[in-house]
Design an enzyme around this catalytic site. Structure first.
Site, PDB file in Angstrom:
ATOM      1  N   TRP A 359      55.304 -49.438 -50.525  1.00  0.00           N
ATOM      2  CA  TRP A 359      55.704 -50.543 -49.662  1.00  0.00           C
ATOM      3  C   TRP A 359      55.556 -50.246 -48.180  1.00  0.00           C
ATOM      4  O   TRP A 359      55.972 -51.047 -47.362  1.00  0.00           O
ATOM      5  CB  TRP A 359      57.151 -50.931 -49.957  1.00  0.00           C
ATOM      6  CG  TRP A 359      58.182 -49.936 -49.449  1.00  0.00           C
ATOM      7  CD1 TRP A 359      58.047 -48.589 -49.337  1.00  0.00           C
ATOM      8  CD2 TRP A 359      59.487 -50.236 -48.957  1.00  0.00           C
ATOM      9  NE1 TRP A 359      59.183 -48.025 -48.844  1.00  0.00           N
ATOM     10  CE2 TRP A 359      60.100 -49.019 -48.593  1.00  0.00           C
ATOM     11  CE3 TRP A 359      60.214 -51.412 -48.796  1.00  0.00           C
ATOM     12  CZ2 TRP A 359      61.389 -48.932 -48.086  1.00  0.00           C
ATOM     13  CZ3 TRP A 359      61.506 -51.329 -48.283  1.00  0.00           C
ATOM     14  CH2 TRP A 359      62.072 -50.107 -47.933  1.00  0.00           C
ATOM     15  N   ASP A 360      54.922 -49.100 -47.861  1.00  0.00           N
ATOM     16  CA  ASP A 360      54.863 -48.682 -46.461  1.00  0.00           C
ATOM     17  C   ASP A 360      54.218 -49.715 -45.549  1.00  0.00           C
ATOM     18  O   ASP A 360      54.432 -49.699 -44.343  1.00  0.00           O
ATOM     19  CB  ASP A 360      54.107 -47.356 -46.345  1.00  0.00           C
ATOM     20  CG  ASP A 360      54.702 -46.290 -47.244  1.00  0.00           C
ATOM     21  OD1 ASP A 360      55.344 -45.387 -46.726  1.00  0.00           O
ATOM     22  OD2 ASP A 360      54.542 -46.395 -48.476  1.00  0.00           O
ATOM     23  N   GLU A 498      66.708 -44.739 -53.126  1.00  0.00           N
ATOM     24  CA  GLU A 498      66.312 -44.185 -54.426  1.00  0.00           C
ATOM     25  C   GLU A 498      67.368 -43.260 -55.027  1.00  0.00           C
ATOM     26  O   GLU A 498      67.176 -42.728 -56.112  1.00  0.00           O
ATOM     27  CB  GLU A 498      64.981 -43.450 -54.295  1.00  0.00           C
ATOM     28  CG  GLU A 498      63.837 -44.416 -54.026  1.00  0.00           C
ATOM     29  CD  GLU A 498      62.497 -43.719 -53.887  1.00  0.00           C
ATOM     30  OE1 GLU A 498      62.455 -42.702 -53.183  1.00  0.00           O
ATOM     31  OE2 GLU A 498      61.524 -44.196 -54.497  1.00  0.00           O
ATOM     32  N   LYS A 619      70.016 -42.683 -49.708  1.00  0.00           N
ATOM     33  CA  LYS A 619      68.903 -41.864 -49.227  1.00  0.00           C
ATOM     34  C   LYS A 619      68.394 -42.452 -47.920  1.00  0.00           C
ATOM     35  O   LYS A 619      68.009 -41.744 -47.018  1.00  0.00           O
ATOM     36  CB  LYS A 619      67.790 -41.859 -50.271  1.00  0.00           C
ATOM     37  CG  LYS A 619      66.574 -41.033 -49.901  1.00  0.00           C
ATOM     38  CD  LYS A 619      65.491 -41.143 -50.972  1.00  0.00           C
ATOM     39  CE  LYS A 619      64.236 -40.382 -50.575  1.00  0.00           C
ATOM     40  NZ  LYS A 619      63.121 -40.635 -51.469  1.00  0.00           N
ATOM     41  N   GLN A 620      68.348 -43.750 -47.867  1.00  0.00           N
ATOM     42  CA  GLN A 620      67.793 -44.419 -46.683  1.00  0.00           C
ATOM     43  C   GLN A 620      68.362 -45.829 -46.623  1.00  0.00           C
ATOM     44  O   GLN A 620      69.058 -46.263 -47.529  1.00  0.00           O
ATOM     45  CB  GLN A 620      66.276 -44.468 -46.770  1.00  0.00           C
ATOM     46  CG  GLN A 620      65.764 -45.357 -47.892  1.00  0.00           C
ATOM     47  CD  GLN A 620      64.288 -45.145 -48.139  1.00  0.00           C
ATOM     48  OE1 GLN A 620      63.894 -44.399 -49.032  1.00  0.00           O
ATOM     49  NE2 GLN A 620      63.470 -45.813 -47.349  1.00  0.00           N
TER      50      GLN A 620
END
Lengths: 801, 801
Positions: A359-360, A498, A619-620
């Site tokens: 998805w970057d 994640e 995680k983010q």
């Protein structure tokens, strides 16, 4: 060291892998990474030369499971150019005494230099000056030059120049159990006294790759040296040249290579075209000239002007931004517009994630959209061409429409791993990451953003609308209606975080009602309804008929946009997913004390026999992604439509809540956090921004940069400049500005391209200056502080800040 | 027979090759041509299945010279589907007694039917009903169905379904000395009980082609029959199925094929993708449904409404126009937009000229421009990608810029023959046709016309401008300044009239100052100066730097547009070339009497030991091309600039002069003549138009249609409707109408797409009706009789004629 170059003044073996990753050269078509021992010619291959979109899928038995790996491929190595003196050993930098060393990546011109002065075992002192380039104008050409200067000795120099097909993919340590050998040599030969030729194909995808290399040796302008020996091994072909060298007289070696593949357009047969191209190729001086020219053109379009309050800090920041732009343009550029290549998370020059497309794009396209949006168009077409696979994937799950995979491989198939290795425990762990269906929201969002900036109706009508509609259809059929509460729900998914892939103790994979997923699904459905209105009747009817969509579907879409379930806790904290509030708080301090770096808590906890699924930690950015993608106005409208309250403190409270519970185990996390803090906490936003800048140059994810740069974070940093600091937003038919210059900066300026019109933007502490440049052929609407101004070509306005 | 179908009620062996050419099915990606004996399955291969842009170059020794042939390739044949009764002979239509026969090409839905009732050697009567399609929506799929109905007998039917890699290129008799074998089988296998697989590559270009075929046999809905035998030969793979058939009970065989090549995008490996695609492929009924849907969509965009004064004549005309549009869309369509395929003169489904790309685009693009201009964009990109070869070709001749070849092969190299065969004399004649440099003017003209209709700045700025500038640069360096007369001249060229390739008795090839070439060169230089003004400064500077163009060049261009030499004779007759007036008049009547058909005078004269170079005669329009491409206003302005007189009778006198001296040895000639007469001599223009319509359906070029349809003439007929009869012209930002309905027509209507806006146009004897349809999102400017009107979505206006 200027803002335009990366310089290393010493040779440090332990750091060379990282430096190589940062100094990789590419042009969107192929990339060349020097090995630490780049001047070796002893038959040891060099990892490697990469090809955009040259994939390979090989099954390997790992941990009792079949893992399908679809790799980007290391191409035959063309860098092999070595020398030896008087029949001695071939030069190896590790075996000589280094007197002086300098490596410089010239970001302005796209050239890598390496100069070494050394003393060899025979106590001879020699200076070598190397430079090389991968051409930014002609995608098929690369070149290197090596100058050898004997200091106080004379003698016979032998030069070995070769093409090496023995390369493997060995750039990522934890993939070492996977098959790494992807090339089979089909043909190799010495063409003439200066040219060698090698053709390979990839073992599974049968992509043919042909390289032809031309080597010439000069003393001044005179061509000297002659081939004295052909070197052919089963997967290697080269020639040895011999020259007599005199003390203080430099000899100069030029090696030019042409590379073609069977996927290229406008070719006859890739081998023939490679041979023709290398014969017609100009010399090093001319290639250097045109390389500088092309990069000047690229920088003209993609440049950033910046002045820091502290000049030193300004320059440091700018250097990294240049490096980031440099790598972005080496991955995807005007050259790649016509290729069937996507934009992978580690560029086409890093092996990690094996070239898969995630998805970057979400973090990369905004930068491209405001500079050369045609590049985005090409990358969106990469997705469009993979709709048939996405459609089949949806059918397999009983869904309508199309469902793009989390990790997209060559033909668009899901390539997410089913298990992954925890290097800390050595265990292979089941992997649910394919449940990150939110990638589909990102694709629809990207189509819409591209359209906002360009107004490109051809694209929207022919391709974009279809993608948005098919994605909307799949979200609609994924959403389940819960009669009890009169709400729609989405189950079994993972959000961007994640660390949470299931409920603790549950056998079932995925989570219920991830807020980011649900809200973005609503956004997509809204957008699809908007797109339907935009389409001319003919095309709308065509598409509806073709995709089997009708009023019933649209009614359901409309209903979902009013009844999607969002879960809250602690008042207006948007629960990352249903049940998040039941999780335990994590002992951040304890773990920080124990482990220091706790970015990858998943690995740490798994090693301890625990799992992040049990804790309130991310995680983010997950929920906070909403504030990154959607403005407060948009979000508030969405919430209102859904019947949920959205108050003035919803955003700050959620930021505050989640930012404390994030380990930043992804470089993208800092981008999002810098963004969401940009207007509320400028100091902290700047810290986060500085952290983004460190991502690769300081390898902050602990050793991941040598496996390949982090393109999302790189482009994210550039996007922060454009959309956070300059506050540029294309909405409706207006280009809005809402600048917010960090205190650390004095001045910031760049040129954007809005609906084909070049607009120059500058901000200082006090002024925002906007100029419609020569070439602005239509009236452009510029918005600032709720007012809209018409700009015609040549017009300029200064706004007080 | 309706305006939507081509019907043949009898089987006539002598005419089958022609009918096959007319009934070839394709989708812009590949085409399938049934052999006369399409139901055979006896191992004899069928010519063939064609692939767009699958070229091959093989050297063959002919007449003591190397001829490089770059062919379009016949693909492995997938039509092989035969049957036999009770172990007898395999069905061959030539060996049975035909009771009833009907072949129908359904132009509306893109399906070919063939029904035969026959009595075999054992006096059994059987009916077969065949239908097949090449899918217009999914480029990779084709399907056929064969229904066998025993009339009054029962027995065992064996069906052989195969893929055949033994096909050769044998469609053009005079190429028989050239290599015809282009395929090498790489892999063949029986996959399962219903699927066979074959993979080949082309011998020189190494294009891989994979076909997977799935065969199923039904009685009603029940799947019956089973594979009893695999048939494998070295280049052939098939299966034999066996069923018991009962009198009056039909058995139905469905064969679906998937085809992928190594050039496809979004694939893993073409064999894998072909196998996956055939497994996922729908059944015949669904393919028929979606085929009809796609063709309905195509006809919605490309349809023509027409009513003749005589309904019968109207229908006849319309049927041929439908056939022409059908073949145009089978060669180039939305599917081919993403392919690297040009538009060859005989479509991708005719072998003549071996798939080379000539100047036919000039006659084809106007039709596409006004319907789906994105298709033109794709075809212009085909040229753009071949700029590097065109640039190299210019350098070889010491010219600046780029010089595209007359016959463009796979990678853009010149592929014009150096000798050609006169079938009448059996002699090989030196061929100067590569001197038709005017193809370069056509390419620049096409870029400009596309831009006029679409206003597509992305294309113009990124690609189009570069093509025009590089072509202009080559014309400029080709033009020589003659100081004596203060004029520029162009020597050594051929005009469109291929009957003149040198001066009689001269050893030198080519002619001096061909008027068409010189004036179009001036047009291109003018256009290039215009384009320079259009470009944003950034891009202009980029291009000038890159192409090494500067003010000195532009000054020279400007000068040439004022000083190019044009030769006249007999007052204001524009000499076709310098010295034309010195040629002898030709004995038209004598030769007509002696030979009847004198279209190909070149062959007749050569056989007689004479040459057309001696006479005032043309194969096709040459000077008159000027009136086809440029309006009287444009020409008059060009002449004025050049200092030549252009009077009111220049056009009619020149038409009159040259029309008498033309043999129409090209189907394109009638197109041009119909056009130039359209406003001055409507009766004759209509006659010429009818002649264009006959080009292929009546094979007027004496046996050339079986070698492939004439796409330029087909598209030319459609363009006459659009731009001559409806008088549509995109100029500036206005879409002008200047209709001129032929007396033979009552009514004419169609939908055009102008700058992304759908506009409906209708004319009758008395009215011109223009409607901006739903989907018109911008104000469109429509011009009629010197006045310009604004149209917004939904608005309609009626003009009196």
């Amino acid at each position: 060291m200027s803002a335009w170059s990366l310089v290393y003044e010493s040779y440090e073996p332990a750091k060379e892998k990282l430096r190589e990753a940062l100094c990789t050269l590419g042009n969107g078509y192929f990339a060349t990474r020097g090995a630490a021992h780049e001047a070796q010619a002893d038959g040891i291959h060099y990892p490697g030369t990469y090809l955009a979109g040259g994939y390979n899928r090989l099954k390997t038995e790992v941990a009792g499971r079949d893992i399908e790996n679809e790799d980007l491929v290391n191409m035959p190595n063309w860098l092999c150019l070595g020398f030896r003196i008087n029949g001695g050993d071939w030069f190896k930098i590790d075996e000589v005494e280094i007197i002086d060393y300098r490596k410089e990546l010239d970001l302005k011109r796209g050239v890598l230099y390496r100069n070494v002065e050394f003393k060899d075992a025979e106590a001879r002192v020699t200076r070598i000056f190397g430079r090389r380039l991968v051409h930014a104008g002609n995608p098929h050409l690369a070149a290197q030059e090596l100058i050898i200067e004997p200091v106080g000795w004379s003698g016979r120099i032998q030069v070995l120049s070769a093409l090496d097909g023995r390369v493997i993919n060995a750039g990522v340590d934890r993939y070492k159990e996977l098959n790494s050998k992807h090339l089979q040599v089909l043909e190799k030969r010495v063409i003439d006294e200066e040219t060698v030729f090698l053709k390979v194909h990839t073992s599974q995808s049968e992509l043919r790759v042909a390289e032809a290399a031309r080597t010439r040796i000069f003393n001044g302008d005179a061509l000297i040296g002659k081939a004295v020996e052909d070197v052919e091994e089963s997967e290697y072909v080269g020639q040895v040249y011999e020259v007599e060298a005199k003390a203080g007289e430099a000899i100069r070696i030029e090696k030019v290579v042409a590379l073609y593949t069977s996927r290229d357009r406008a070719i006859s047969e890739c081998g023939l075209d490679a041979r023709e191209a290398v014969t017609a190729a100009p010399d090093m001086a001319e290639l250097m000239r045109t390389q500088a020219l092309r990069w000047a053109q690229l920088w003209h379009r993609f440049g950033i002007d910046m002045e820091g309050v502290s000049p030193k800090q300004g320059e440091d920041v700018l250097r990294v931004l240049h490096l980031h732009m440099f790598h972005l343009l080496q991955t995807t550029s005007m050259i790649s517009m016509g290729l069937d290549a996507g934009v992978p998370s580690r560029g086409w020059h890093g092996e990690a994630y094996r070239g898969h497309i995630f998805w970057d794009e979400l973090f990369i396209f905004p930068t491209l959209n405001l500079r050369v949006p045609e590049i985005t168009r090409g990358l969106l077409m990469y997705r469009y061409r993979r709709l048939p696979q996405a459609r089949r994937a949806a059918r397999r799950e009983g869904l309508k429409g199309a469902m793009f995979p989390w990790q997209s491989g060559s033909n668009g198939r899901e390539e997410s791993q089913e298990v992954h290795l925890n290097p800390q425990s050595g265990r292979w762990i089941p992997d649910n990451s394919r449940r990150q269906r939110h990638v589909n929201a990102a694709i629809a969002y990207n189509v819409w953003q591209y359209y906002q900036v360009t107004g490109d109706k051809e694209f929207m009508f022919f391709y974009g609308a279809q993608m948005i509609l098919e994605i909307a259809a799949s979200w609609s059929s994924l959403a389940e209606y819960n009669q009890e509460i009169d709400k729609f729900e989405i189950h079994g998914v993972m959000g961007p975080d994640e660390y949470h892939d299931a409920y603790p103790g549950s056998d079932e994979a995925g989570l219920r009602n991830n807020a980011y997923t649900n809200i973005m699904a609503v956004w997509v459905l809204n957008c699809a309804l908007e797109v339907l209105k935009l389409l001319p009747r003919v095309r709308r009817e065509e598409l509806c008929f073709e995709l089997d969509l009708g009023q019933k579907d649209f009614d359901r879409w409309e209903e979902i946009t009013r009844k999607m379930k969002i879960v809250f806790h602690d008042g207006n904290i948007i629960s990352q997913f249903e049940g998040y509030d039941k999780l335990e708080e994590f002992d951040w301090e304890g773990y920080r004390e124990k482990y220091g770096d706790i970015q990858r808590l998943d690995r740490i906890l798994e090693k301890e026999g625990d799992t992040p699924n049990r804790y309130k930690l991310s995680k983010q950015a997950d929920t906070l992604m909403l504030f990154y993608l959607l403005s407060a106005e948009e979000l508030s409208a969405l919430f209102e439509r859904l019947g949920y309250e959205f108050s003035h403190d919803t955003i700050p409270r959620n930021i505050d809540y989640y930012i404390k519970r994030t380990s930043h185990g992804s470089t993208l996390s800092y981008v999002v956090h810098s963004w969401v803090l940009a207007r509320s906490d400028r100091r902290r936003a700047w810290q986060m921004f500085r952290r983004v800048l460190q991502s690769d140059i300081q390898d902050i994810q602990g050793g991941t940069t040598p496996e390949g740069i982090h393109l999302g974070a790189m482009a994210g940093s550039l996007d922060l400049i454009q959309r956070a600091f300059l506050g540029i937003e294309a909405r409706g038919d207006v280009l809005w500005f809402n600048p917010c210059l960090p205190e650390e900066l004095e001045r910031l300026g760049l040129q954007v391209c809005y609906r084909r019109n070049p607009i120059r933007v500058e901000i200082s502490k006090k002024h925002l200056t906007i100029s419609a440049m020569d070439g602005v052929s239509e009236t452009v609407k510029i918005g600032f502080r709720k007012k809209v101004y018409d700009f015609n070509g040549g017009e300029s306005r200064v706004f007080l800040l």
